[in-house]
Scaffold this active site. Structure first.
Site, mmCIF file in Angstrom:
data_model
loop_
_atom_site.group_PDB
_atom_site.id
_atom_site.type_symbol
_atom_site.label_atom_id
_atom_site.label_comp_id
_atom_site.label_asym_id
_atom_site.label_seq_id
_atom_site.Cartn_x
_atom_site.Cartn_y
_atom_site.Cartn_z
ATOM 1 C CG ASN A 10 69.669 7.455 49.943
ATOM 2 O OD1 ASN A 10 69.652 6.793 50.993
ATOM 3 N ND2 ASN A 10 70.662 8.271 49.639
ATOM 4 C CE LYS A 12 69.682 11.460 50.921
ATOM 5 N NZ LYS A 12 70.030 12.822 50.551
ATOM 6 C CG HIS A 95 74.773 9.467 49.246
ATOM 7 N ND1 HIS A 95 74.825 10.691 49.872
ATOM 8 C CD2 HIS A 95 73.648 9.470 48.496
ATOM 9 C CE1 HIS A 95 73.755 11.395 49.518
ATOM 10 N NE2 HIS A 95 73.014 10.672 48.681
ATOM 11 C CD GLU A 97 73.198 12.986 52.249
ATOM 12 O OE1 GLU A 97 72.786 11.880 52.659
ATOM 13 O OE2 GLU A 97 72.472 13.784 51.621
ATOM 14 C CD GLU A 167 72.460 11.013 44.529
ATOM 15 O OE1 GLU A 167 71.234 10.852 44.509
ATOM 16 O OE2 GLU A 167 73.150 10.928 45.565
ATOM 17 N N GLY A 173 68.947 17.600 48.324
ATOM 18 C CA GLY A 173 68.203 18.101 49.479
ATOM 19 C C GLY A 173 68.058 19.614 49.517
ATOM 20 C CB SER A 213 65.979 18.543 44.441
ATOM 21 O OG SER A 213 66.698 18.978 45.578
HETATM 22 P P1 PGA Z 1 67.225 14.349 47.543
HETATM 23 O O1 PGA Z 1 68.402 13.293 47.816
HETATM 24 O O2 PGA Z 1 66.278 13.720 46.558
HETATM 25 O O3 PGA Z 1 66.602 14.587 48.893
HETATM 26 O O4 PGA Z 1 67.864 15.584 46.972
HETATM 27 C C1 PGA Z 1 68.943 12.529 46.769
HETATM 28 C C2 PGA Z 1 70.089 11.677 47.303
HETATM 29 O O5 PGA Z 1 70.929 12.193 48.038
HETATM 30 O O6 PGA Z 1 70.182 10.464 47.016
#
Ligand code: PGA
Length: 249
Positions: A10, A12, A95, A97, A167, A173, A213
């Protein structure tokens, strides 16, 4: 039951156009002949350029969102028709976010899920609890609610094109990963809940990715869990040297 590992990147809101094309080229080259399932979620504006690169490869091209409606007067939106027109095969939806920064509701996510599936696209549906919800012992409840709301009206046949990405929001993140045991417990719960919503066959076949992560150092232990079938990877998907090692596990 052994399921194919499904490793998704992803990206982003990252990369320039040149970086996106170069990263896609590296991945096509390095994943050639590898047998897991692969996907990259690319920013809208670079999808067309990256589509030319991944065409004919074993990498699925995904958008990170789509409109809930057909083409028409919806300023700023991007429709499933447009995505399909340029070769997009999958959409990442729900997601955290988008849920928490943009305020997308489960009702809207459900409309997008149904729209994408009705249009023949694959969906990678993200669910997961906030830290406060986990600390209050509500992680399962939150996931159950999101699953039933987001999948409302989705048929058993359409579930063949749905992947779930669990997630935990507190692990995205942040460098904090759920322990393999904690992640497995929720994955097992999610699979059981899918069996309740549909049936055991759908539950046995659905791919449930872990996200938050994930990186080459912690992926082997996570992917060794019986109900963790893959990963949705943010930060570590932005470079071939950090993403490919997870892809080839
Ligand atoms: P990350 O993001 O691996 O940077 O924690 C995962 C995601 O939000 O899909």
């Amino acid at each position: 039951m052994a399921r194919t590992h499904y490793i998704a990147g992803n990206w982003k809101m990252n990369t320039s156009k040149a970086e996106a094309v170069a990263l896609a080229k590296d991945l096509v080259e390095q994943l050639k002949g590898k047998t897991n399932k692969y996907m990259i979620g690319v920013p809208f504006v670079y999808l067309d350029a990256v589509a030319q690169v991944v065409k004919g490869s074993n990498i699925i091209l995904a958008a990170q969102d789509c409109a809930a409606t057909a083409n028409g007067a919806h300023t700023g939106e991007v429709s499933t028709e447009m995505l399909k027109d340029i070769g997009v095969q999958c959409v990442i939806l729900g997601h955290s976010e988008r849920r928490h920064e943009i305020g997308e509701s489960d009702e809207l996510i459900n409309k997008k899920v149904r729209r994408a599936l009705n249009e023949g696209l694959e969906v990678d549906l993200c669910i997961g609890e906030l830290l406060a919800e986990r600390e209050a012992g509500e992680a399962e409840q939150v996931c159950a609610f999101q699953l039933s709301a987001d999948l409302a009206g989705v048929t058993e046949e359409q579930m063949k094109r749905v992947t779930i990405a669990y997630e935990p929001v507190w692990a995205i993140g942040t460098g904090k990963t759920a322990t393999p045991e904690d992640a497995e417990a929720i994955h097992k719960f999610i699979r059981g809940y899918i069996a309740k919503l549909y049936n055991q066959k759908v539950a046995d076949e659905i791919i449930i990715q872990y996200g938050g992560s994930m990186k080459a150092s912690n992926a082997p232990e996570l992917l060794a869990q019986p109900d963790i079938d893959g990963g949705l990877i943010g930060g570590a998907s932005l470079k071939a040297e950090t993403f490919v090692p997870i892809c080839v596990l």
